[in-house]
Motif scaffolding. Structure first.
Motif, PDB file in Angstrom:
ATOM      1  N   LEU A 165       0.824  -1.209   0.000  1.00 26.91           N
ATOM      2  CA  LEU A 165       0.000   0.000   0.000  1.00 26.91           C
ATOM      3  C   LEU A 165       0.857   1.256   0.000  1.00 26.91           C
ATOM      4  N   PHE A 166       1.870   1.294   0.865  1.00 25.98           N
ATOM      5  CA  PHE A 166       2.716   2.483   0.983  1.00 25.98           C
ATOM      6  C   PHE A 166       4.015   2.362   0.197  1.00 25.98           C
ATOM      7  N   LEU A 210      -7.332  -4.155  -2.311  1.00 30.92           N
ATOM      8  CA  LEU A 210      -6.196  -3.349  -2.767  1.00 30.92           C
ATOM      9  C   LEU A 210      -5.723  -3.814  -4.141  1.00 30.92           C
ATOM     10  N   ARG A 439      -4.683  11.832   0.054  1.00 29.35           N
ATOM     11  CA  ARG A 439      -3.937  10.653  -0.375  1.00 29.35           C
ATOM     12  C   ARG A 439      -4.814   9.421  -0.187  1.00 29.35           C
ATOM     13  N   TRP A 440      -5.045   8.696  -1.276  1.00 28.62           N
ATOM     14  CA  TRP A 440      -5.982   7.584  -1.214  1.00 28.62           C
ATOM     15  C   TRP A 440      -5.495   6.487  -0.276  1.00 28.62           C
ATOM     16  N   GLU A 441      -4.168   6.351  -0.105  1.00 28.05           N
ATOM     17  CA  GLU A 441      -3.639   5.321   0.778  1.00 28.05           C
ATOM     18  C   GLU A 441      -4.127   5.525   2.217  1.00 28.05           C
ATOM     19  N   TYR A 442      -4.175   6.777   2.650  1.00 34.26           N
ATOM     20  CA  TYR A 442      -4.650   7.065   4.001  1.00 34.26           C
ATOM     21  C   TYR A 442      -6.128   6.697   4.135  1.00 34.26           C
TER      22      TYR A 442
END
Length: 543
Positions: A165-166, A210, A439-442
């Motif tokens: 993810l990151f 994901l 930020r879409w990851e957050y």
């Protein structure tokens, strides 16, 4: 970063960047194969750490603790009957052994074929029973091996998903490490409850979601490029029926729901997110009707790719009940229950009986208000106001090796405070950063927390427990690992700033390790002096 301009294009740093540790690590990773090795070495290392903390002494205590009295015995009867049988009631004579003690002593065949009403679906108990078939029902290691293995696997998944993810092996490894050493995660991997099993399937579904997002993004970009090359419009996006990772998500969350009904909340949140994600990906790709095409075209397909497979998986988990003759409510209509009429009259009796059983489960779970000394209001879960005591046995000097005036063995679900409270703060921080930076990851990490936590706010008066939070704790530690990554900065930061950040993060992780070592006896039932045990109850409500 301060810089000195030398010409119109080039900036020269005013001082050294990174830290000495970065310099050394850069040399270590200067060889290609080492980069690939590190990509997997970090997650595997924290998984091995989790295995040690969960498997060593797993069979202690050799007694059914907390709700193991239900799930262990139900797991054993369900693998033999196809449904949960009835166990003898405890005798009124205190001089006679209780049913749990008889089971622990090896009398594991004292259940009857009479069905017992059970308020949870069967899959988790089948998995528990499988461990007992492999290692023996008279072995407490066999009672707990399933939840231990899945708890270890959850650490691995958490590390790999956070890494992906990151796009940082360090952040992924930190996330796995924090989950590996946290007390609630350790306890829920060493005590046979359903929630650890649920968590594994939830995290598995999260990983599939994901992968689906990235799969969809790549295919959408190719579709737009192909349309542009052929001179065709992109008013409406494509309708994709082949999304294998979305199917995998539906399967995983169907397995979660077949363990505990709270898996349905994750299915609902994740499926809605899939549509919202499609909408934003279409907007980014330049599709004019990005919102309408996501909701009206792809949305119904997304529903068909997730909900039916989840429902079929849930129904399949009841196969043993359907094949049995004596499961709970299996003969409800034959015993006087009212058969459906009208347009539903064609539905087989077996399905009508099953549906009645589901309605009874729903009524029980919604109406569960029986007071319990360790119930915890969901509004207070994040402050860990009332963690669950799973087991406690006190001893006096000279008993069972006790060398103090008073000793005890405790298994308590108190999380490592330095992990739990830091993770709560990090989750809030990520929420603020998501609002500010988008930020879409957050937002993706917050999705997991929201799906596991927000639905329970509808049941603040129901009898629920702090350990239910294990289902969304992996996402909280992902948030914490991401926050640590922000604190660390990058190797391009000025050397003083980068060095200070590394030192402070190192100090924090050292405190986490020391705290886990201090709490470990309280998570695993190791006998300790009472004064040592008492020192762990930092809040009066923890006792």
């Amino acid at each position: 970063m301060t810089s000195e301009l030398t010409d119109d294009r080039t900036a020269v740093p005013a001082g050294p960047v990174g830290s000495r540790l970065d310099d050394w690590w850069g040399r270590v990773l200067s060889v290609g194969w080492r980069v690939a090795a590190w990509r997997w070495a970090g997650p595997i290392a924290v998984t091995l750490l989790a295995a040690v903390l969960r498997l060593v002494g797993l069979g202690h205590p050799h007694s059914l603790v907390f709700d193991e009295t239900y799930y262990v015995k139900d797991g054993w009867s369900i693998v033999h009957l196809g449904y949960e049988g009835t166990w003898p009631a405890n005798p009124n004579d205190d001089s006679l052994p209780k049913t749990d003690q008889r089971f622990a002593d090896g009398q594991t065949d004292i259940y009857t074929s009479a069905a017992e009403f059970i308020a949870h679906p069967p899959l988790g108990k089948y998995l528990i029973g499988l461990g007992m078939l492999l290692f023996g029902a008279d072995d407490s290691f066999g009672w707990r091996i399933t939840v231990a293995v899945l708890g270890i696997a959850t650490v691995f998944l958490t590390a790999v998903i956070a890494r992906s993810l990151f796009r940082s092996t360090l952040i992924g490894t930190l996330a796995g490490f924090l989950l590996a050493v946290d007390g609630q995660a350790i306890v829920m991997s060493r005590v046979t409850l359903l929630d650890g099993i649920l968590t594994f399937f939830v995290v598995l579904g999260f990983g599939a979601l994901l992968l689906d997002r990235r799969w969809t993004s790549r295919r959408l970009d190719r579709w737009v490029a192909k349309r542009a090359e052929s001179g065709r419009d992109t008013l409406w996006g494509p309708v994709s029926w082949w999304r294998p990772w979305l199917l995998a998500m539906g399967l995983a969350l169907g397995l979660a729901t077949a363990t505990k009904w709270s898996g349905m909340y994750f299915l609902a949140f994740f499926a809605v997110y899939a549509v919202l994600s499609d909408m934003m990906l279409r907007k980014r790709a330049g599709i004019e009707f990005w919102s309408s095409s996501a909701w009206l075209q792809q949305g119904p397909v997304t529903f068909l790719l997730t909900v039916p497979i989840a429902a079929a998986t849930y129904l399949a988990s009841w196969t043993g009940w359907f094949l049995s003759k004596d499961g709970w409510d299996r003969n409800w209509i034959a015993s006087g229950g009212e058969r459906w009429r009208g347009v539903l009259a064609w539905v087989p009796d077996s399905l009508q009986n099953w549906w009645h059983y589901q309605s009874e489960i729903y009524g029980f779970n919604i109406g569960l208000h029986t007071p319990h000394s360790y119930q915890a209001n969901p509004l207070l879960w994040l402050v860990m106001q009332r963690p669950t005591s799973m087991y406690y046995v006190g001893t006096n000097a000279g008993q069972d090796g006790c060398t103090a005036a008073r000793c005890g063995e405790a298994i308590t679900g108190i999380a490592n405070p330095f992990v739990w409270y830091a993770a709560v703060v990090a989750t809030v921080a990520l929420l603020v950063l998501w609002v500010l930076r988008r930020r879409w990851e957050y937002g993706f990490v917050l999705l997991g927390v929201a799906a596991g936590y927000l639905p329970w706010l509808l049941y603040v008066h129901r009898t629920v427990f702090q350990f239910y939070t294990i289902a969304f704790e992996p996402f909280m530690v992902m948030a914490l690992a991401a926050a640590i990554g922000l604190v660390l900065g990058s190797r391009d930061d000025p050397r003083p700033r980068r060095t200070r950040a590394i030192v402070w993060v190192g100090v924090y992780l050292g405190v986490v390790v020391l705290a886990s070592a201090y709490w470990f006896p309280m998570w695993t039932g190791i006998q300790m002096p009472w004064d040592f045990i008492r020192s762990h109850y930092w809040l009066p409500s923890w006792l």
